[in-house]
Motif scaffolding. Structure first.
Motif, short mmCIF file in Angstrom:
data_model
loop_
_atom_site.label_atom_id
_atom_site.label_comp_id
_atom_site.label_asym_id
_atom_site.label_seq_id
_atom_site.Cartn_x
_atom_site.Cartn_y
_atom_site.Cartn_z
N CYS A 1 21.12 18.44 -1.52
CA CYS A 1 21.27 19.55 -0.40
C CYS A 1 22.98 19.22 -0.28
O CYS A 1 23.72 18.32 -0.31
N ARG A 2 23.42 20.50 -0.54
CA ARG A 2 24.87 20.95 -0.30
C ARG A 2 25.63 20.24 1.16
O ARG A 2 26.50 19.90 1.25
N THR A 3 24.65 20.34 2.09
CA THR A 3 25.08 20.20 3.43
C THR A 3 25.27 18.77 3.98
O THR A 3 26.16 18.39 4.35
N GLY B 1 18.98 22.14 6.00
CA GLY B 1 19.77 23.00 5.26
C GLY B 1 19.06 23.53 4.06
O GLY B 1 17.90 23.18 3.71
N HIS B 2 19.51 24.86 3.92
CA HIS B 2 18.78 25.59 2.70
C HIS B 2 19.47 25.81 1.48
O HIS B 2 19.27 26.35 0.50
N ASP B 3 20.69 25.24 1.21
CA ASP B 3 21.61 25.29 0.23
C ASP B 3 21.57 24.08 -0.64
O ASP B 3 22.05 22.80 -0.26
N TYR C 1 21.95 22.33 -4.77
CA TYR C 1 22.72 22.43 -5.92
C TYR C 1 22.54 21.52 -6.95
O TYR C 1 21.96 20.26 -6.61
#
Length: 219
Positions: free
Chosen positions: A133-135, A158-160, A162
């Motif tokens: 999760c990027r957040t 979060g939805h981002d 990578y």
């Protein structure tokens, strides 16, 4: 029981670390990982450790004869009287031949090579499944640990997401290919000598170990 001197082989992700720990706990032998002995030789400034450091400081690969020398230093120590397990060495045929000479000189010949085999495609899936999760940095895995709600982080919502470059399938596949090229001649080398035991690593951890233990118990 006779002294147990082993070489442990397997591609990245095959579960060598887990099995190594179980072997060491059960058979009371010393786990010799090349990474560890390199660090120790450099820290203690042994003759071979200083040679290795000179190459590493220049960003160069440590030549086989220096690696062989560091392994010989380690195998000369008294704490391996009950046996040893080499992990990460030998990595090529030159090193395998050097190990034959070293272990024979020290009267500590290898008596078994355990090769944990898992289909490389399965390993690519295992090793390239991680995403983050990027957040908030929470880690997930496509096979073992997906978010409870698809596309939404369990921790922060979060939805981002990578993937690190190291975890991308093409990077993992490339690493696998390099390792297979190195491993295949070694597998043939030890098979010809009658020392190779290939274990099916695509089973439960306990079942893999059961197979290894039954081989080691007979030695």
């Amino acid at each position: 029981m006779a002294t147990l001197n082993l070489v442990l082989m397997g591609l990245p992700g095959a579960g060598k670390g887990t099995q190594a720990q179980m072997i060491v706990d059960d058979f009371d032998i010393i786990h010799i990982s090349t990474g560890d002995i390199f660090r120790s030789a450099m820290k203690n400034e042994t003759e071979m450790g200083l040679k290795a450091k000179a190459f590493i400081d220049k960003g160069e690969l440590v030549p086989d004869e220096v690696t062989d020398g560091i392994v010989k230093e380690r195998l000369s120590k008294d704490d391996i009287a009950k046996g040893y397990m080499l992990d990460g060495y030998p990595r090529n045929l030159e090193q395998a031949n050097a190990l034959e000479t070293i272990s024979s000189e020290l009267n500590r010949d290898v008596n078994a090579v355990i090769n944990i085999h898992v289909d490389p495609e399965i390993l690519v899936k295992r090793l390239s499944g991680r995403f983050i999760c990027r957040t908030c940095g929470a880690t997930y895995h496509k096979l073992y640990h997906m978010p409870k709600v698809e596309g939404t982080c369990d921790v922060c919502g979060g939805h981002d997401f990578y993937q690190r470059d190291d975890d991308k399938p093409e990077t993992v596949r490339n690493r696998m290919d390099v390792n297979m090229k190195m491993n295949t001649p070694l597998v043939d080398f030890y098979e010809e000598k009658g020392l190779l035991h290939t274990i099916n690593g695509d089973q439960d951890i306990e079942d893999v170990y059961k197979e290894i233990k039954s081989i080691l118990d007979k030695l």
